[in-house]
Write a protein that holds these residues in place. Structure first.
Motif, PDB file in Angstrom:
ATOM      1  N   SER A 141       5.287   9.595   3.545  1.00 18.75           N
ATOM      2  CA  SER A 141       5.513   8.173   3.255  1.00 18.75           C
ATOM      3  C   SER A 141       6.083   7.416   4.457  1.00 18.75           C
ATOM      4  CB  SER A 141       6.454   8.013   2.055  1.00 18.75           C
ATOM      5  OG  SER A 141       7.586   8.826   2.166  1.00 18.75           O
ATOM      6  N   SER A 142       6.837   8.134   5.322  1.00 15.11           N
ATOM      7  CA  SER A 142       7.425   7.457   6.485  1.00 15.11           C
ATOM      8  C   SER A 142       6.359   6.978   7.468  1.00 15.11           C
ATOM      9  CB  SER A 142       8.417   8.380   7.202  1.00 15.11           C
ATOM     10  OG  SER A 142       7.758   9.495   7.766  1.00 15.11           O
ATOM     11  N   VAL A 143       5.202   7.638   7.480  1.00 12.75           N
ATOM     12  CA  VAL A 143       4.098   7.199   8.351  1.00 12.75           C
ATOM     13  C   VAL A 143       3.699   5.765   8.012  1.00 12.75           C
ATOM     14  CG1 VAL A 143       1.673   7.582   8.949  1.00 12.75           C
ATOM     15  CG2 VAL A 143       3.220   9.533   8.744  1.00 12.75           C
ATOM     16  N   ILE A 144       3.664   5.453   6.707  1.00 14.64           N
ATOM     17  CA  ILE A 144       3.313   4.097   6.272  1.00 14.64           C
ATOM     18  C   ILE A 144       4.378   3.107   6.720  1.00 14.64           C
ATOM     19  CG2 ILE A 144       2.733   2.643   4.292  1.00 14.64           C
ATOM     20  CD1 ILE A 144       0.780   4.954   4.751  1.00 14.64           C
ATOM     21  N   TYR A 145       5.657   3.505   6.603  1.00  9.36           N
ATOM     22  CA  TYR A 145       6.756   2.614   6.997  1.00  9.36           C
ATOM     23  C   TYR A 145       6.764   2.385   8.512  1.00  9.36           C
ATOM     24  CZ  TYR A 145       8.772   2.645   2.331  1.00  9.36           C
ATOM     25  OH  TYR A 145       8.977   2.459   0.988  1.00  9.36           O
ATOM     26  N   ILE A 146       6.394   3.404   9.272  1.00 12.87           N
ATOM     27  CA  ILE A 146       6.302   3.248  10.731  1.00 12.87           C
ATOM     28  C   ILE A 146       5.202   2.248  11.088  1.00 12.87           C
ATOM     29  CG2 ILE A 146       5.665   4.425  12.882  1.00 12.87           C
ATOM     30  CD1 ILE A 146       7.037   6.936  11.763  1.00 12.87           C
ATOM     31  N   GLN A 147       4.054   2.387  10.424  1.00 12.55           N
ATOM     32  CA  GLN A 147       2.935   1.477  10.676  1.00 12.55           C
ATOM     33  C   GLN A 147       3.284   0.032  10.334  1.00 12.55           C
ATOM     34  OE1 GLN A 147      -0.217   3.265   8.362  1.00 12.55           O
ATOM     35  NE2 GLN A 147      -0.932   4.523  10.073  1.00 12.55           N
ATOM     36  N   LYS A 148       4.115  -0.134   9.314  1.00 11.64           N
ATOM     37  CA  LYS A 148       4.526  -1.479   8.890  1.00 11.64           C
ATOM     38  C   LYS A 148       5.707  -2.000   9.713  1.00 11.64           C
ATOM     39  CE  LYS A 148       1.771  -1.994   5.226  1.00 11.64           C
ATOM     40  NZ  LYS A 148       0.862  -3.124   4.980  1.00 11.64           N
ATOM     41  N   GLY A 149       6.273  -1.150  10.576  1.00 12.46           N
ATOM     42  CA  GLY A 149       7.391  -1.555  11.416  1.00 12.46           C
ATOM     43  C   GLY A 149       8.735  -1.566  10.718  1.00 12.46           C
ATOM     44  N   TYR A 150       8.862  -0.761   9.620  1.00 10.88           N
ATOM     45  CA  TYR A 150      10.095  -0.770   8.836  1.00 10.88           C
ATOM     46  C   TYR A 150      11.056   0.377   9.180  1.00 10.88           C
ATOM     47  CZ  TYR A 150       8.195  -4.396   5.784  1.00 10.88           C
ATOM     48  OH  TYR A 150       7.691  -5.577   5.292  1.00 10.88           O
ATOM     49  N   ILE A 151      10.776   1.102  10.251  1.00  6.98           N
ATOM     50  CA  ILE A 151      11.708   2.138  10.701  1.00  6.98           C
ATOM     51  C   ILE A 151      12.258   1.721  12.052  1.00  6.98           C
ATOM     52  CG2 ILE A 151      11.936   4.535  11.456  1.00  6.98           C
ATOM     53  CD1 ILE A 151      10.069   5.355   9.257  1.00  6.98           C
ATOM     54  N   GLU A 152      13.542   1.383  12.076  1.00 12.59           N
ATOM     55  CA  GLU A 152      14.214   0.864  13.265  1.00 12.59           C
ATOM     56  C   GLU A 152      15.120   1.951  13.853  1.00 12.59           C
ATOM     57  OE1 GLU A 152      15.379  -0.889  16.351  1.00 12.59           O
ATOM     58  OE2 GLU A 152      14.026  -2.034  15.058  1.00 12.59           O
ATOM     59  N   PRO A 153      14.810   2.461  15.061  1.00 12.12           N
ATOM     60  CA  PRO A 153      15.603   3.544  15.662  1.00 12.12           C
ATOM     61  C   PRO A 153      17.099   3.247  15.768  1.00 12.12           C
ATOM     62  CG  PRO A 153      13.575   3.207  16.891  1.00 12.12           C
ATOM     63  CD  PRO A 153      13.653   2.095  15.898  1.00 12.12           C
ATOM     64  N   SER A 154      17.459   1.993  16.068  1.00  8.13           N
ATOM     65  CA  SER A 154      18.876   1.662  16.232  1.00  8.13           C
ATOM     66  C   SER A 154      19.656   1.793  14.920  1.00  8.13           C
ATOM     67  CB  SER A 154      19.022   0.230  16.765  1.00  8.13           C
ATOM     68  OG  SER A 154      18.458  -0.710  15.868  1.00  8.13           O
ATOM     69  N   ILE A 155      18.951   1.697  13.794  1.00  7.78           N
ATOM     70  CA  ILE A 155      19.593   1.894  12.492  1.00  7.78           C
ATOM     71  C   ILE A 155      19.536   3.362  12.086  1.00  7.78           C
ATOM     72  CG2 ILE A 155      19.529   1.280  10.034  1.00  7.78           C
ATOM     73  CD1 ILE A 155      18.308  -1.381  10.783  1.00  7.78           C
ATOM     74  N   CYS A 156      18.399   3.992  12.365  1.00  2.00           N
ATOM     75  CA  CYS A 156      18.189   5.378  11.922  1.00  2.00           C
ATOM     76  C   CYS A 156      19.115   6.373  12.615  1.00  2.00           C
ATOM     77  CB  CYS A 156      16.742   5.787  12.171  1.00  2.00           C
ATOM     78  SG  CYS A 156      15.538   4.925  11.130  1.00  2.00           S
ATOM     79  N   MET A 157      19.365   6.194  13.923  1.00  4.09           N
ATOM     80  CA  MET A 157      20.103   7.195  14.688  1.00  4.09           C
ATOM     81  C   MET A 157      21.515   7.450  14.154  1.00  4.09           C
ATOM     82  SD  MET A 157      19.796   9.480  16.906  1.00  4.09           S
ATOM     83  CE  MET A 157      18.234   9.006  17.638  1.00  4.09           C
ATOM     84  N   PRO A 158      22.374   6.419  14.016  1.00  2.00           N
ATOM     85  CA  PRO A 158      23.722   6.691  13.488  1.00  2.00           C
ATOM     86  C   PRO A 158      23.694   7.196  12.051  1.00  2.00           C
ATOM     87  CG  PRO A 158      23.344   4.326  13.656  1.00  2.00           C
ATOM     88  CD  PRO A 158      22.207   4.988  14.353  1.00  2.00           C
ATOM     89  N   VAL A 159      22.693   6.765  11.278  1.00  5.18           N
ATOM     90  CA  VAL A 159      22.590   7.215   9.888  1.00  5.18           C
ATOM     91  C   VAL A 159      22.254   8.702   9.823  1.00  5.18           C
ATOM     92  CG1 VAL A 159      21.218   7.024   7.772  1.00  5.18           C
ATOM     93  CG2 VAL A 159      22.025   4.962   8.921  1.00  5.18           C
ATOM     94  N   ILE A 160      21.297   9.151  10.637  1.00  6.86           N
ATOM     95  CA  ILE A 160      20.904  10.558  10.643  1.00  6.86           C
ATOM     96  C   ILE A 160      22.084  11.448  11.038  1.00  6.86           C
ATOM     97  CG2 ILE A 160      19.484  12.296  11.803  1.00  6.86           C
ATOM     98  CD1 ILE A 160      17.292  10.177  12.015  1.00  6.86           C
ATOM     99  N   ILE A 161      22.779  11.065  12.114  1.00  5.75           N
ATOM    100  CA  ILE A 161      23.925  11.859  12.587  1.00  5.75           C
ATOM    101  C   ILE A 161      25.016  11.907  11.511  1.00  5.75           C
ATOM    102  CG2 ILE A 161      25.761  12.020  14.318  1.00  5.75           C
ATOM    103  CD1 ILE A 161      23.815  10.643  16.282  1.00  5.75           C
ATOM    104  N   GLY A 162      25.321  10.760  10.919  1.00  2.00           N
ATOM    105  CA  GLY A 162      26.352  10.697   9.894  1.00  2.00           C
ATOM    106  C   GLY A 162      26.005  11.520   8.670  1.00  2.00           C
ATOM    107  N   VAL A 163      24.760  11.442   8.204  1.00  2.00           N
ATOM    108  CA  VAL A 163      24.327  12.187   7.014  1.00  2.00           C
ATOM    109  C   VAL A 163      24.366  13.694   7.266  1.00  2.00           C
ATOM    110  CG1 VAL A 163      22.324  12.731   5.589  1.00  2.00           C
ATOM    111  CG2 VAL A 163      22.943  10.365   5.982  1.00  2.00           C
TER     112      VAL A 163
END
Length: 280
Positions: A215-237
């Motif tokens: 499903s993330s492939v679709i979100y990437i194509q739509k531009g809804y995955i922002e690295p600046s938001i994802c990075m701190p979230v991934i590390i924190g989780v």
């Protein structure tokens, strides 16, 4: 709010999400999405995309351990992934084109269901290979899992078609809302297919990451995955889930589940309220 402050809040919130998700067994996405969309004002489509990336990271880490221990039924997981992957793509396509207020209400309702299901008493099943359905044998899905004493327990399963259908629903909910949808997957394997609980939970964990990738492939194509938001979230989780796993070994799980189920119900009510008012 400065960028540094925003990033720090995301990291601390993601740590709490990973910690609570690990203790409750419901995953960090149920906390991350309300945190980003309600409290930090991030568009819900971006919040869902971020949650999917977090699911991939956490599932990959824990799933490898279960596979190494020989508990996960890899053949069953790969077979059911046909349904969950197809469902995830459909869910993602619907989600990326749906109003965020509608997604918020559906998300809240799903949280209510997941919270109630987490309190349900889990009954362990043991269908022997001899009791398994004909389709189980044709697909060679019977297997074994190790006990703490080192013994191998043989098991089979029933109602493969019913479980496969429920997995399609689980995948669609994952793509639609950015959650692991473990509650739906465990229902499919535990309640419908009668897979032993230990095997169903570990196999579900193994599948979550693959479903989220689809499903993330679709979100990437739509531009809804922002690295600046994802990075701190991934590390924190990741850090939060590891700490939560250690606490889980010594904590009273029954009391924790009741507490977090109540917390999740509060979050669900908040999401539904904001969704109905169109604040998200």
């Amino acid at each position: 709010m400065t960028l540094l402050t925003f990033t720090l809040i995301m990291f601390l919130g993601a740590f709490a999400a990973g910690f609570i998700g690990s203790l409750s067994g419901l995953g960090g996405g149920i906390i991350i999405i309300p945190l980003l969309s309600v409290f930090l004002g991030v568009d819900m489509h971006y919040a869902i995309g971020t949650a999917l990336v977090a699911v991939i990271a956490t599932s990959s880490g824990s799933a490898s351990a279960y596979v190494k221990e020989g508990i996960t039924n890899m053949r069953l997981g790969m077979f059911l992934e046909i349904a969950t992957t197809a469902g995830a793509v459909i869910g993602a396509l619907i989600s990326t084109n749906a109003p965020t207020s509608v997604l918020a209400v559906i998300f809240g309702a799903t949280l209510v269901f997941s919270s109630i299901n987490s309190l349900r008493k889990k009954e362990d099943h043991l269908v022997t290979p001899e009791q398994s359905s004909t389709l189980t044998h044709k697909l060679k899905l019977t297997s074994t899992y190790p006990t703490p004493s080192g013994e191998k327990v043989k098991y089979g399963m029933t109602n493969i078609i019913g479980g496969f259908s429920m997995m399609g629903v689980a995948g669609m909910m994952s793509g639609l809302l950015g959650i692991g949808s473990g509650a739906f997957k465990v229902i499919a394997m535990d309640s419908i297919m009668k897979v032993p609980f230990k095997v169903s939970t570990t196999t579900s964990n193994f599948m979550m990451g693959v479903t989220a990738i689809a499903s993330s492939v679709i979100y990437i194509q739509k531009g809804y995955i922002e690295p600046s938001i994802c990075m701190p979230v991934i590390i924190g989780v990741l850090i939060g889930s590891m700490v939560g796993a250690k606490v889980l070994m010594r904590a009273n799980t029954k009391k924790l589940k009741v507490f977090f189920a109540f917390l999740i119900l509060v979050l669900a009510a908040n999401m539904i309220y904001n969704g109905v008012l169109g604040n998200i």
